[in-house]
Structures are given as C-alpha cells and as structure tokens.
Design an enzyme around this catalytic site. Structure first.
Site, mmCIF file in Angstrom:
data_model
loop_
_atom_site.group_PDB
_atom_site.id
_atom_site.type_symbol
_atom_site.label_atom_id
_atom_site.label_comp_id
_atom_site.label_asym_id
_atom_site.label_seq_id
_atom_site.Cartn_x
_atom_site.Cartn_y
_atom_site.Cartn_z
ATOM 1 N N HIS A 198 28.671 17.859 -28.073
ATOM 2 C CA HIS A 198 28.786 18.182 -29.502
ATOM 3 C C HIS A 198 29.173 19.637 -29.783
ATOM 4 O O HIS A 198 28.592 20.287 -30.661
ATOM 5 C CB HIS A 198 27.478 17.849 -30.217
ATOM 6 C CG HIS A 198 27.162 16.375 -30.301
ATOM 7 N ND1 HIS A 198 28.119 15.395 -30.303
ATOM 8 C CD2 HIS A 198 25.964 15.723 -30.397
ATOM 9 C CE1 HIS A 198 27.537 14.200 -30.414
ATOM 10 N NE2 HIS A 198 26.235 14.367 -30.455
ATOM 11 N N GLU A 209 29.158 7.516 -35.587
ATOM 12 C CA GLU A 209 30.010 8.695 -35.481
ATOM 13 C C GLU A 209 31.423 8.249 -35.134
ATOM 14 O O GLU A 209 31.689 7.879 -33.991
ATOM 15 C CB GLU A 209 29.463 9.623 -34.395
ATOM 16 C CG GLU A 209 28.028 10.037 -34.620
ATOM 17 C CD GLU A 209 27.324 10.387 -33.322
ATOM 18 O OE1 GLU A 209 27.675 11.401 -32.704
ATOM 19 O OE2 GLU A 209 26.435 9.633 -32.909
ATOM 20 N N HIS A 257 27.255 13.395 -38.153
ATOM 21 C CA HIS A 257 26.115 12.955 -37.346
ATOM 22 C C HIS A 257 24.900 12.572 -38.184
ATOM 23 O O HIS A 257 23.761 12.748 -37.749
ATOM 24 C CB HIS A 257 25.758 14.052 -36.339
ATOM 25 C CG HIS A 257 25.146 13.547 -35.076
ATOM 26 N ND1 HIS A 257 23.963 12.842 -35.047
ATOM 27 C CD2 HIS A 257 25.558 13.634 -33.794
ATOM 28 C CE1 HIS A 257 23.665 12.543 -33.796
ATOM 29 N NE2 HIS A 257 24.622 13.001 -33.014
#
Ligand code: BGC
Length: 378
Positions: free
Chosen positions: A138, A343, A212
């Site tokens: 991420h 996502e 997210h």
C-alpha cells in the site's frame, strides 16, 4: 464506599456526554445539497487537517478528511429510512494518526503488494520499503493514506464533492518520478459515490490508486451474513506472503466462487490462509464501468452496495487481520470480520508480473480510472 460511588457520578455523566456527542456528531441533521468544512486537528508537523461533510438530497451523508483522503463516515438509510454509519473508522484525527489498517484511506502510489519491495522499469532497478514482512504494501511507510491532500469542495445541481490533490515527489517511498495525483469524490443525488483518480508523472512509475474503506452494512457486528456477488470467474492465486504466483485460477467449485450470490460466512473457513478469510484479488469479467462488478446485500437492514469500475481487478478483503485491538467510533471494537473492503485495482505485484495488465504510467500519459459505489435499500 457509597460516598465514593456518588462522587464518581459527575465524571461518569461528563464521560457519557462526550461519548454521545462524539457518536451523535455523525447523526446531526444538516442541509441537503451542501458541503461544509470544519477543522479536524493538527498533524505531528503542525499542519492542519480538515473534515468535509457532504450531504446529498437522498439521505446520504459522507464525511471525508484531507488527511489520507480518509472517508470517516457514510450514513446510509436502511429499508425503513433509518440512517446508519456503514464504514469503520474514528471520530477524531488522533484515531487515524495512530496505527490502523488504512481505515477509509486513499491507497497509493501502489495499492496492495509489490514482491520484496523491488521492481525494474527499462533496466532501472528501484527499491521500496519492505513494510509488510519482506514485501511492500500500500505505498510504503508514509503512503498516500498518511499524507495531507490539498482539498477543494464543489457543488453541482445534482451532486456534492471534494477534489483532493497531492504531489508525490521523485523518490518518495522509493518510487520514480514527480507524480501529480488528483482524486475526486463525488456524491450524487442518486446515491452514487464516484471516485475519479487521475495522475501524471515525469518518469515512468507503477501506479495503482484505490480506496480502502471497510464496510459493514448493518453498522455493527460482523459481516458474515452479508450476501456477495462478484462478477469474476477467476482470481489471482497467491503464495504464503500474499504475492501472486502468476496463475489466474477458475473460481468454479472453490470457496472463492461468488459468481452467484452467497453469504460471506458460507465458505469463509474453507478459504484457508493465515489468518483465515478472503484477501484475494478477483479478475473482473468486464472492465466496463457500466457493468456490475460487485453487489453486496445485507438482508436485515435491506442495504445494498454495488460496485462499478473500469479496473481489471478488485481485492475482496474481509478484515481478517482485525483482532479487537482497535476501538473505533462509538467505542466499537473492531474484531475479525467486522468489515469488508472492495479495493478496485490493478492486480497485486503487477510491476513484477509480465503476464498481468501493465500498471506503468509513462511521462506524457495520463492515468485515469473511475470506480463507483452505489447505495440503495429495499
Ligand atoms: C490487503 C490485506 C491487508 C489489508 C490491510 C488489504 O488491502 O489485501 O492483506 O492486511 O489491506 O492492510
């Protein structure tokens, strides 16, 4: 003994008042068709974060802070018109500043994992932070979820929104190129939350921006009774560190088959993995924004969430790593399976997987993608 107890009453009452104000903050009646801005708090470097409240004409209220582009609340009416906050998160900025697994955040520069934090473009080797075991996750240690975005709110006849922009410098978290990213959140009167992502860079760079938020369409408890349909006949198989092996496997006759709706709980334990649960990238059958990618129905409240996207994949994550150690809004403890994420994305580790769709943005090109979450109830 008695005296002591009585002397505690004022403190208990004040505590209760603060708690209910913090909780009710999400329910205060406000004016439809408006966007308002309030101070949200100070970051460690003394810069100031704001929180925006967007209210459409159909009963949805969305709260977004420019710290990490985090969605802090989405109030959605149930089948009887009763609104409930359907995302996990915190009432205060300090909650977001403390360690938490990307609640409500924009994820970037690259959502999900890049194996061993390494990739190569045109013979140039790049090294990123290994912030998830040996892998990069991420966007790294200070990803787009932990930066302050510039924000501008807007209003049209049938929508309200916030435009967030951020300049990620060449070398930030190890990524090449100065990258100008713009993420726009638009809440329409027909209950669509539209995410529009765009970016340009002065060097070739991987990019994979996503959202997210963790959803729980009942607002509390676990998500096992939510019914899910994912328009994907394949998923990317991963190794024990959650890096794709390169294989796209058919979901048919596996616990990963959501081509017809079933509850999250039905095959949850059969998914294996450590911790057990869904944390998989689904290969969507269509990349057309008009086609339904995912549909989630929560039978008790009647709330429905639909996802539309032009991206090749969607990470379906069932909050497997949540373990009750985080307490969120209204003193709710976030246990395993308290929320799910959808996502929309390029496949994990694409920069190292030549058979996956390319996630490289070149100078002179514009990265542009759209995802829509649509809410309703019946
Ligand atoms: C990943 C999970 C990770 C979670 C929170 C998800 O996108 O797929 O593996 O634990 O984010 O960091």
């Amino acid at each position: 003994m008695k005296k002591n107890l009585y002397s505690q009453i004022p403190i208990l009452l004040i505590g209760l008042l603060i708690f209910s104000v913090a909780c009710n903050q999400r329910e205060v009646a406000q004016v439809p068709g408006t966007v308002s801005k309030k101070a949200f708090g100070k970051l460690p470097d003394s810069s100031l974060a704001d929180i925006y409240t967007l209210i459409n004409h159909s009963g949805i209220t969305l709260k977004v802070t420019n710290y990490g582009g985090r969605i802090t609340a989405i109030m959605v009416p149930d089948k009887n018109g009763k609104p409930e906050d359907i995302v996990l998160g915190f009432d205060t900025l300090s909650g977001y500043l403390a360690a938490n697994p990307y609640f409500g955040a924009i994820v970037g520069r690259y959502g999900n994992r890049i194996a061993k934090g390494k990739f190569e473009i045109d013979g140039n080797k790049y090294i990123l932070a290994q912030n998830n075991g040996i892998n990069h996750l991420h966007g790294g240690i200070q990803g787009f979820d932990k930066v302050l975005w510039k924000a501008e709110d807007f209003k049209t006849e049938k929508s309200v929104g916030v435009k967030l922009s951020y300049l990620s410098r060449n070398g930030e978290e190890g990524y090449p190129g100065n990258l100008n990213a713009i993420v726009t959140y638009t809440l329409t009167d027909d209950n669509q939350l539209i995410f529009d992502y765009s970016a340009t860079s002065d060097k070739s760079t991987p990019i994979n921006l996503t959202q997210h938020s963790y959803f729980n369409l009942t607002g509390k408890g676990d998500i096992k009774s939510h019914e899910v349909m994912i328009s994907a006949s394949k998923y990317t198989v991963v190794d024990s560190t959650l890096i794709p092996t390169g294989e796209l496997r058919n979901v048919k006759a596996t616990p990963f088959d959501f081509t017809t709706a079933k509850t999250i709980g039905k095959d949850l334990l059969a998914t294996g993995g450590n911790p057990v649960g869904y944390d998989h990238n689904y290969v969507l059958d269509s990349k057309r924004i008009k086609d339904l990618a995912v549909r989630v129905v929560e039978p008790l409240s009647g709330r429905i969430m639909e996802v539309y996207t032009d991206q090749p994949g969607v990470q379906f994550y069932t909050g497997n790593f949540l373990d009750g150690s985080i307490t969120g809004k209204c003193a709710i403890k976030y246990n395993q399976y308290s929320g799910f994420c959808l996502e929309t994305q390029h496949f994990p580790d694409s920069p190292n997987q030549p058979t996956f769709p390319s996630s490289i943005l070149k100078p002179g090109e514009t990265y542009h993608t759209t995802t829509i979450y649509k809410f309703s109830a019946k």
